[in-house]
Scaffold this motif. Sequence first.
Motif, PDB file in Angstrom:
ATOM      1  N   THR A  62      -1.425   1.262   3.612  1.00  0.00           N
ATOM      2  CA  THR A  62      -0.283   2.141   3.872  1.00  0.00           C
ATOM      3  C   THR A  62       0.024   2.304   5.351  1.00  0.00           C
ATOM      4  OG1 THR A  62      -1.590   4.185   3.890  1.00  0.00           O
ATOM      5  CG2 THR A  62      -0.744   3.419   1.755  1.00  0.00           C
ATOM      6  N   TYR A  63      -0.846   1.800   6.218  1.00  0.00           N
ATOM      7  CA  TYR A  63      -0.573   1.858   7.651  1.00  0.00           C
ATOM      8  C   TYR A  63       0.288   0.675   8.082  1.00  0.00           C
ATOM      9  CZ  TYR A  63      -1.225   2.316  12.656  1.00  0.00           C
ATOM     10  OH  TYR A  63      -1.003   2.459  14.006  1.00  0.00           O
ATOM     11  N   SER A  64      -0.030  -0.500   7.542  1.00  0.00           N
ATOM     12  CA  SER A  64       0.688  -1.693   7.997  1.00  0.00           C
ATOM     13  C   SER A  64       1.826  -2.113   7.073  1.00  0.00           C
ATOM     14  CB  SER A  64      -0.282  -2.866   8.169  1.00  0.00           C
ATOM     15  OG  SER A  64      -0.841  -3.220   6.925  1.00  0.00           O
ATOM     16  N   GLN A  65       1.789  -1.689   5.819  1.00  0.00           N
ATOM     17  CA  GLN A  65       2.851  -2.043   4.878  1.00  0.00           C
ATOM     18  C   GLN A  65       3.926  -0.958   4.857  1.00  0.00           C
ATOM     19  OE1 GLN A  65       0.094  -2.601   1.456  1.00  0.00           O
ATOM     20  NE2 GLN A  65       1.432  -4.331   0.982  1.00  0.00           N
ATOM     21  N   THR A  66       5.153  -1.397   4.679  1.00  0.00           N
ATOM     22  CA  THR A  66       6.224  -0.415   4.498  1.00  0.00           C
ATOM     23  C   THR A  66       6.151   0.136   3.082  1.00  0.00           C
ATOM     24  OG1 THR A  66       7.834  -2.012   3.661  1.00  0.00           O
ATOM     25  CG2 THR A  66       7.735  -1.713   6.068  1.00  0.00           C
ATOM     26  N   PHE A  67       6.828   1.215   2.854  1.00  0.00           N
ATOM     27  CA  PHE A  67       6.899   1.792   1.518  1.00  0.00           C
ATOM     28  C   PHE A  67       7.459   0.770   0.532  1.00  0.00           C
ATOM     29  CE2 PHE A  67       9.366   4.048  -1.734  1.00  0.00           C
ATOM     30  CZ  PHE A  67       8.356   4.801  -2.319  1.00  0.00           C
ATOM     31  N   GLU A  68       8.500   0.069   0.956  1.00  0.00           N
ATOM     32  CA  GLU A  68       9.142  -0.922   0.092  1.00  0.00           C
ATOM     33  C   GLU A  68       8.190  -2.066  -0.258  1.00  0.00           C
ATOM     34  OE1 GLU A  68      10.520   0.387   2.884  1.00  0.00           O
ATOM     35  OE2 GLU A  68      12.145   1.547   1.970  1.00  0.00           O
ATOM     36  N   GLU A  69       7.401  -2.512   0.722  1.00  0.00           N
ATOM     37  CA  GLU A  69       6.422  -3.575   0.472  1.00  0.00           C
ATOM     38  C   GLU A  69       5.359  -3.105  -0.525  1.00  0.00           C
ATOM     39  OE1 GLU A  69       6.464  -5.990   4.715  1.00  0.00           O
ATOM     40  OE2 GLU A  69       5.245  -4.170   4.551  1.00  0.00           O
ATOM     41  N   SER A  70       4.944  -1.870  -0.394  1.00  0.00           N
ATOM     42  CA  SER A  70       3.957  -1.321  -1.323  1.00  0.00           C
ATOM     43  C   SER A  70       4.525  -1.234  -2.737  1.00  0.00           C
ATOM     44  CB  SER A  70       3.496   0.067  -0.855  1.00  0.00           C
ATOM     45  OG  SER A  70       2.806  -0.031   0.367  1.00  0.00           O
ATOM     46  N   VAL A  71       5.747  -0.764  -2.854  1.00  0.00           N
ATOM     47  CA  VAL A  71       6.400  -0.677  -4.168  1.00  0.00           C
ATOM     48  C   VAL A  71       6.527  -2.063  -4.784  1.00  0.00           C
ATOM     49  CG1 VAL A  71       8.572  -0.135  -5.352  1.00  0.00           C
ATOM     50  CG2 VAL A  71       7.613   1.484  -3.696  1.00  0.00           C
ATOM     51  N   ASP A  72       6.946  -3.034  -3.992  1.00  0.00           N
ATOM     52  CA  ASP A  72       7.077  -4.408  -4.486  1.00  0.00           C
ATOM     53  C   ASP A  72       5.738  -4.938  -4.987  1.00  0.00           C
ATOM     54  OD1 ASP A  72       9.786  -4.442  -3.918  1.00  0.00           O
ATOM     55  OD2 ASP A  72       9.570  -5.583  -2.047  1.00  0.00           O
ATOM     56  N   ALA A  73       4.655  -4.640  -4.278  1.00  0.00           N
ATOM     57  CA  ALA A  73       3.326  -5.100  -4.687  1.00  0.00           C
ATOM     58  C   ALA A  73       2.906  -4.465  -6.011  1.00  0.00           C
ATOM     59  CB  ALA A  73       2.306  -4.780  -3.598  1.00  0.00           C
ATOM     60  N   VAL A  74       3.193  -3.182  -6.187  1.00  0.00           N
ATOM     61  CA  VAL A  74       2.863  -2.497  -7.441  1.00  0.00           C
ATOM     62  C   VAL A  74       3.679  -3.091  -8.594  1.00  0.00           C
ATOM     63  CG1 VAL A  74       2.978  -0.298  -8.701  1.00  0.00           C
ATOM     64  CG2 VAL A  74       2.115  -0.354  -6.346  1.00  0.00           C
ATOM     65  N   ILE A  75       4.959  -3.271  -8.371  1.00  0.00           N
ATOM     66  CA  ILE A  75       5.813  -3.847  -9.420  1.00  0.00           C
ATOM     67  C   ILE A  75       5.353  -5.255  -9.765  1.00  0.00           C
ATOM     68  CG2 ILE A  75       8.154  -4.682  -9.915  1.00  0.00           C
ATOM     69  CD1 ILE A  75       9.161  -2.158  -8.421  1.00  0.00           C
ATOM     70  N   SER A  76       4.946  -6.025  -8.771  1.00  0.00           N
ATOM     71  CA  SER A  76       4.484  -7.390  -8.995  1.00  0.00           C
ATOM     72  C   SER A  76       3.243  -7.426  -9.880  1.00  0.00           C
ATOM     73  CB  SER A  76       4.201  -8.067  -7.656  1.00  0.00           C
ATOM     74  OG  SER A  76       3.704  -9.363  -7.857  1.00  0.00           O
ATOM     75  N   ILE A  77       2.265  -6.575  -9.607  1.00  0.00           N
ATOM     76  CA  ILE A  77       1.047  -6.592 -10.424  1.00  0.00           C
ATOM     77  C   ILE A  77       1.326  -6.089 -11.842  1.00  0.00           C
ATOM     78  CG2 ILE A  77       0.082  -4.332  -9.806  1.00  0.00           C
ATOM     79  CD1 ILE A  77      -2.679  -5.761  -9.699  1.00  0.00           C
ATOM     80  N   LEU A  78       2.225  -5.116 -11.964  1.00  0.00           N
ATOM     81  CA  LEU A  78       2.600  -4.641 -13.295  1.00  0.00           C
ATOM     82  C   LEU A  78       3.326  -5.742 -14.058  1.00  0.00           C
ATOM     83  CD1 LEU A  78       3.835  -1.039 -12.469  1.00  0.00           C
ATOM     84  CD2 LEU A  78       1.692  -1.682 -13.585  1.00  0.00           C
ATOM     85  N   ASP A  79       4.161  -6.487 -13.364  1.00  0.00           N
ATOM     86  CA  ASP A  79       4.893  -7.595 -13.977  1.00  0.00           C
ATOM     87  C   ASP A  79       3.923  -8.697 -14.430  1.00  0.00           C
ATOM     88  OD1 ASP A  79       7.349  -8.768 -14.792  1.00  0.00           O
ATOM     89  OD2 ASP A  79       7.299 -10.067 -13.020  1.00  0.00           O
ATOM     90  N   LYS A  80       2.947  -9.024 -13.578  1.00  0.00           N
ATOM     91  CA  LYS A  80       1.955 -10.048 -13.919  1.00  0.00           C
ATOM     92  C   LYS A  80       1.149  -9.659 -15.155  1.00  0.00           C
ATOM     93  CE  LYS A  80       1.267 -11.913  -9.310  1.00  0.00           C
ATOM     94  NZ  LYS A  80       0.409 -11.922  -8.151  1.00  0.00           N
ATOM     95  N   LYS A  81       0.871  -8.363 -15.291  1.00  0.00           N
ATOM     96  CA  LYS A  81       0.122  -7.884 -16.449  1.00  0.00           C
ATOM     97  C   LYS A  81       1.039  -7.619 -17.651  1.00  0.00           C
ATOM     98  CE  LYS A  81      -4.088  -6.144 -14.499  1.00  0.00           C
ATOM     99  NZ  LYS A  81      -5.203  -6.178 -15.418  1.00  0.00           N
ATOM    100  N   LYS A  82       2.326  -7.879 -17.437  1.00  0.00           N
ATOM    101  CA  LYS A  82       3.333  -7.715 -18.491  1.00  0.00           C
ATOM    102  C   LYS A  82       3.381  -6.280 -19.027  1.00  0.00           C
ATOM    103  CE  LYS A  82       3.491 -12.523 -19.564  1.00  0.00           C
ATOM    104  NZ  LYS A  82       4.178 -12.906 -18.400  1.00  0.00           N
ATOM    105  N   ILE A  83       3.284  -5.332 -18.115  1.00  0.00           N
ATOM    106  CA  ILE A  83       3.328  -3.915 -18.465  1.00  0.00           C
ATOM    107  C   ILE A  83       4.737  -3.522 -18.947  1.00  0.00           C
ATOM    108  CG2 ILE A  83       3.040  -1.568 -17.567  1.00  0.00           C
ATOM    109  CD1 ILE A  83       0.390  -3.102 -17.814  1.00  0.00           C
ATOM    110  N   PHE A  84       5.762  -4.136 -18.357  1.00  0.00           N
ATOM    111  CA  PHE A  84       7.138  -3.741 -18.674  1.00  0.00           C
ATOM    112  C   PHE A  84       7.749  -4.511 -19.829  1.00  0.00           C
ATOM    113  CE2 PHE A  84       7.056  -2.716 -13.987  1.00  0.00           C
ATOM    114  CZ  PHE A  84       7.000  -1.347 -14.183  1.00  0.00           C
ATOM    115  N   THR A  85       7.031  -5.432 -20.434  1.00  0.00           N
ATOM    116  CA  THR A  85       7.631  -6.240 -21.505  1.00  0.00           C
ATOM    117  C   THR A  85       7.270  -5.704 -22.866  1.00  0.00           C
ATOM    118  OG1 THR A  85       5.770  -7.771 -21.512  1.00  0.00           O
ATOM    119  CG2 THR A  85       7.678  -8.329 -20.149  1.00  0.00           C
TER     120      THR A  85
END
Length: 85
Positions: A62-85
Amino acid sequence: QIRKLFSKEDFIEVYCRCSLAECARRDVKGLYKKAESGEIKNFTGISSPYEEPIGPDLLLDTYSQTFEESVDAVISILDKKKIFT
């Protein structure tokens, strides 16, 4: 230990890394100052130890990443685990 309570598909460990100095800088309630002066006992990172998790599924710096980058990373891992499907 918590991870063992869930199936691999149902658990994602996300670690939001932030330095102690940055946590204190962001502290609008002044809790870090109170902990450093001894007003608050057993404060994690000040008078009580803190151990970083070993091998989280996702580490957000959270020091080096922007809020948007952090959100994108969370969405990416959820997408990989197919949480939203």
